[in-house]
Scaffold this motif. Structure first.
Motif: not given
Length: 376
Positions: A230-245
């Motif tokens: 994302v925007s030239d950087q590697m990001l950890i995107i939470p599963h299920w729009d953050g609902n799983l967290v």
């Protein structure tokens, strides 16, 4: 965040979970971030590791970015708020430890004991430092280096695991030395190395409560997701729009506050996951999701065929309450207790496939959407 004069006493009187944010800071940025959740009634704790490159929609800058982008060492309120929104909880206390102060903290604790699985050779500006394998007591300088160094060839998961083990080692040593640290002169020096918005007496009361934590039975769960650019950087995107967290946190809090027999609550279910569908990789993705809930997935694979309609949980051991709790995670009502002998020729072929190596086997059918069972 505003607290009354005795916030720890207030939390104890209210019988609520106490959530504490710990930040290990290096060069004015969070190197490690942990949220410790402790329930005084059951004296159980859980810890969540918040990766700095966790990608979230940051409202303050109105774009998806690293969660640690909002970190300000002089005012960490914005960082706290993002973590609260991520986990769906309220943080009661925040404690910051800088890399420099970590040296003094560990020295006052007379070292931190760490298990190092294999020797580590680290070269810095002053020469070569060796961390030998086995149980090792690290002094302040070596502990600070061990908790903060980064090597180009080191696996990211191993680096995270190393820092998590250090945090648990530090917490364990703090518990062991708690009484000694109550010496007025020593306490004044020790607690001066923490940056926090609460008074020394309050922090001492908080650490007094943590004496009840059994660190050998306390795991650190990493907040995970999918790695994306994302925007030239590697990001950890939470599963299920953050609902799983948030659901993992809710499940964890329910476990902390559930008052049942100790031998039941401390037992971790072992799980085998079998893919009974034609969707490639579904068992692996499901295993990752279950691990985020703290379950010990020891085996994944394919079922004997790929056209099972219904998802089934086969229980061969484990407490019924724990298995029911597992079933609730994926909303599965189809639980079968495994009682068939291996040489029973008339048994269900699915039951014949199950090897007796896990407490439960999750057989995934077509009614599993990757997160939940639909239409039980």
């Amino acid at each position: 965040m505003t607290f009354r004069s005795n916030p720890v006493d207030d939390a104890l009187a209210a019988n609520r979970v106490i959530n504490v944010l710990f930040v290990v800071e290096d060069n004015k940025k969070p190197l490690s971030t942990y949220v410790l959740m402790y329930y005084p009634v059951t004296k159980r704790a859980a810890i969540f590791d918040i990766p700095g490159n966790l990608g979230l929609l940051i409202s303050r800058i109105n774009r998806v970015d690293r969660i640690d982008r909002v970190y300000d060492p002089s005012r960490i309120g914005s960082y706290e708020n993002e973590i609260e929104k991520l986990l769906g909880i309220e943080i009661n206390f925040a404690v910051v430890i800088t890399k420099e102060n970590l040296v003094s903290i560990v020295d006052l604790l007379e070292g931190v004991e760490i298990f190092i699985p294999s020797p580590v050779l680290y070269r810095d500006d002053d020469g070569i430092i060796l961390f030998p394998s086995g149980m090792t007591v690290l002094d302040g300088d070596k502990a600070s280096l061990y908790a903060t160094y980064s090597l180009p060839h080191e696996d990211t998961e191993m680096e995270v695991f190393r820092r998590q083990r250090f945090f648990l080692g530090y917490l364990s040593r703090q518990i062991q030395m708690n009484e000694k640290l109550k010496n007025p002169m020593l306490a004044k020096m020790y607690y001066s190395f923490f940056r926090t918005g609460i008074k020394q007496r309050t922090l001492m009361l908080l650490f007094d409560e943590f004496v009840n934590i059994d660190t050998d039975r306390t795991n650190i769960q990493s907040v995970g997701g999918n790695l994306r650019e994302v925007s030239d950087q590697m990001l950890i995107i939470p599963h299920w729009d953050g609902n799983l967290v948030k659901e993992v946190v809710r499940q964890t809090l329910a476990t902390l506050t559930r008052e049942i027999e100790d031998h039941l609550i401390e037992r971790t279910l072992t799980v085998e996951v079998l893919n009974g569908t034609a969707i490639n990789g579904l068992a692996g993705r499901t295993a990752e999701m279950l691990r985020s809930f703290g379950y010990d997935v020891i085996s994944i694979g394919n079922a004997d065929r790929n056209n099972y309609e219904s998802t089934v949980i086969f229980q061969r051991s484990g407490d019924d309450t724990m298995v029911r709790s597992f079933a609730d995670v994926i909303r599965c009502n189809n639980i079968r207790r495994e009682t068939v002998l291996e040489d029973d020729q008339d048994s269900d072929p699915v039951n014949q496939r199950i090897e007796y190596k896990a407490d439960i086997t999750l057989l995934i059918g077509r009614n599993f959407n990757g997160r939940y069972v639909t239409g039980n």
